[in-house]
Enzyme design. Structure first.
Site: not given
Ligand code: UDP
Ligand code: MN
Length: 601
Positions: A367-368, A370-372, A457, A479-480, A549
């Site tokens: 999932f990508a 928004g800004k991701y 992710d 989880h690490p 999670e």
């Molecule tokens: N994600 C996204 N846009 C957002 C927030 C999350 O696409 O604005 C998706 C993305 O794939 C991301 C995943 O949701 O890798 C999990 O969120 P994030 O990586 O921020 O969680 P973290 O790894 O920091 O716990």
């Molecule tokens: Mn992540």
């Protein structure tokens, strides 16, 4: 209430869809009976017993506890019998057993049956089939309720070699005629033996062999395999994993039938050429259990390895007991006897050779939103280099910015599909909506198309080999933050009102949400359950501590994964090196939440 007001139209739509799913969600008990495939959901009222945490897990370092193709070698101290029994008891299994007491061997039968009553699958349905040419001499041994015995009279044979080998023929006929739809597992055992200790569900598997006590510490060059190429039991000097004993073998009915049929036919084939393998059917059994790791049938999990290799394929040499890969500094097996995949515990060449002929399709979702979107390029580029190279890979990219999806060249056999989804404004909803979208994707497109799926992710990059060693029916990653910690430190959801609730004594591991996977059916069930539980919480006005999670962790506690990946598969760039982590395969990049998350305060 305040939260309820914030629910957007899109969210209400999701809710409605999810409620529909609630009714189709599978809380039924299927007939999947191997714990390595175990994926059932325990009836809600049952509380699974506490299993060890990484720190207090059972384990053995003085013996090989896993084969190079990642299946357990069952030794005392490597499993938790209470945990395993709690998984198997609700399935109401029937275990068949065969024992041959021909000629004078009838005298061993009494002690065999008496001690079997005390130790073999006590508390389970057990049906023993006694084959004999002296039915009148079969002793009366009292059996507990749920246990029964059937005597089968067979003609007297005069050569012991024929007596022993005829077992293969008779067992396959028994399965064909009576057991296929009746028993769940079968064990075939020698009669000149007695039981002395617990023998239970830890021994179950689709195809089960036992290490011969003469050879479990020896190099394959000492194995007494049949060495004449003319025999169907022939093993070349470089062939063989272990030397298996004929005194015990077993598995599910289909596998054992196939094994017995093939051994019987190969034995006959040798006979017509005027030869008899060095150790008769034991030689044939050894050939079969070696080549069975190499089949190219539809069975796709090597832990279910049980078919016969097309004869022309020559399997590569796999390590010997003495030179087997292994790790003693980390836990490599869970208390429910499934592998924890660490570098050095598996043979990637061997595994690839098992999987390559199956022409697998591996789906992946990312999932990508928004800004991701800015992470997607590196993710896809590095994925090309490391993730299932040489396999069919189909990546599904979910985004609300389809025009910004980068063009990344993909190798042949690999493809990408972009799915446009509506923008969501809370990151908690973005991350959690993944469960909904993935289950829908599987339902609509993947069930008959992909063999396995991984959900990952996007804020991450691949750095090292990620291949077939990671495959399993239900796969979680450690989880690490927590792989060395006691469960009391795990950041599970602790409020009983939440559907993600974990009591202090609950939990095996803390799994990371950044990677999970399995076969499409299992992953669909996981995603459905987590999505529904997330929205169930939502309706009560709560959100689990770590959103989806937390729900994933509860799910993977109740539904034990069939494979657990080490943190090599979900590292984080900001972490210092760790001595256990010999390779980083996939790692989260350092990011600044305030910059990229839509609602970050
Ligand atoms: N994600 C996204 N846009 C957002 C927030 C999350 O696409 O604005 C998706 C993305 O794939 C991301 C995943 O949701 O890798 C999990 O969120 P994030 O990586 O921020 O969680 P973290 O790894 O920091 O716990
Ligand atoms: Mn992540």
């Amino acid at each position: 209430m305040v939260l309820l007001k914030n629910i957007t139209g899109a969210v209400i739509l999701l809710c409605v869809l999810l409620l529909g799913l609630l009714y189709s969600s599978a809380w039924n008990s299927s007939r999947v009976i191997n714990p390595v495939k175990q994926s059932q959901i325990l009836p809600k009222r049952r509380q699974p017993p506490v299993s060890p945490v990484p720190g207090d897990a059972p384990g053995r370092t003085d013996v090989q506890t896993m084969t190079s193709w990642s299946v357990p070698v069952v030794w005392e101290g490597t499993f938790d019998p209470v945990l395993l029994d709690s998984h198997y008891q609700p399935k109401n299994l029937t275990i068949a057993a065969t024992v041959f007491a021909m000629g004078k061997y009838i005298r061993f039968l009494k002690k065999f049956l008496e001690t079997m009553e005390q130790h073999f699958f006590t508390g389970f349905n057990v049906h023993v089939f006694v084959y004999t040419d002296r039915p009148n001499e079969v002793p009366q041994v009292k059996m507990a309720s749920g246990r029964q015995r059937t005597v089968k009279t067979v003609p007297t044979l005069n050569r012991w070699q024929e007596i022993t080998s005829s077992r293969m023929f008779l067992v396959q006929a028994l399965i064909e005629e009576e057991l296929r739809d009746y028993a769940d597992f079968i064990f075939c055992m020698d009669v000149d033996s007695e039981f002395h200790g617990h023998w239970g569900t830890e021994s179950l598997g689709d195809l089960v062999g036992v290490l011969h006590p003469d050879f479990y510490k020896s190099h394959r060059s000492t194995f007494t395999y049949e060495r004449r190429p003319i025999s169907k039991a022939y093993m070349a000097p470089e062939e063989g994993d272990f030397y298996y004993a004929m005194g015990v073998f077993g598995g599910n009915l289909q596998e054992v039938q196939q094994l017995c049929q093939t051994c019987a036919i190969n034995f006959l084939n040798d006979s017509t050429k005027g030869i008899e393998a060095a150790w008769q059917e034991e030689s044939h059994l050894n050939r079969l259990l070696y080549s069975s790791a190499w089949n190219s049938s539809g069975v796709i999990d090597p832990v279910k390895q049980s078919q016969i290799l097309p004869k022309r394929r020559q399997p590569p040499v796999s390590p010997m007991p003495g030179d087997a890969p292994g790790r003693t500094d980390v836990q490599t097996m869970t208390s429910w006897s499934v592998p924890v995949v660490w570098e050095g515990t598996f043979d990637p060449v061997l595994l690839d050779s098992l999987y390559q002929p199956k022409n697998l399709t591996i789906a992946a979702t990312v999932f990508a939103m928004g800004k991701y979107i800015k992470f997607l390029k590196k993710f896809l580029e590095t994925m090309e280099q490391h993730f299932f190279t040489g396999f069919n890979v189909h990546v599904f990219v979910y985004t609300d910015r389809p025009n910004e999806v980068p063009q990344v060249k993909m190798a042949s056999g690999r493809q990408r599909t972009v799915k446009t989804v509506p923008t969501l404004n809370r990151w908690q909803e973005i991350t959690s909506s993944r469960m909904f979208w993935v289950q829908a994707l599987i339902e609509e497109e993947l069930l008959d198309y992909a063999d396995f799926i991984f959900c990952m992710d996007v804020d991450s990059e691949f750095h090292g080999h990620w291949g077939t060693e990671s495959l399993g029916d239900l796969v979680g990653v450690l989880h690490p933050d927590f792989y060395k910690s006691h469960r009391s430190t795990f950041t599970y959801e602790r409020r009983p009102i939440s559907k993600a609730y974990m009591a202090p004594e609950d939990g095996d591991y803390y799994y990371a949400m950044g990677v999970f996977g399995g076969n499409p059916k299992e992953v669909q069930r996981l995603c459905q359950t987590c999505a529904i539980n997330f929205w169930d919480d939502r309706i009560k006005g709560i959100e689990a501590a770590w959103q989806e999670e937390s729900h994933l962790n509860r799910y993977l506690w109740i539904n034990k994964p069939s494979k657990v990946l080490s943190p090599e598969y979900q590292w984080q760039d900001f972490r210092p090196d760790s001595p256990e982590v010999h390779i980083i395969r996939f790692s989260g990049i350092v990011k600044y939440y305030a910059e990229i998350r839509p609602n970050w305060v």
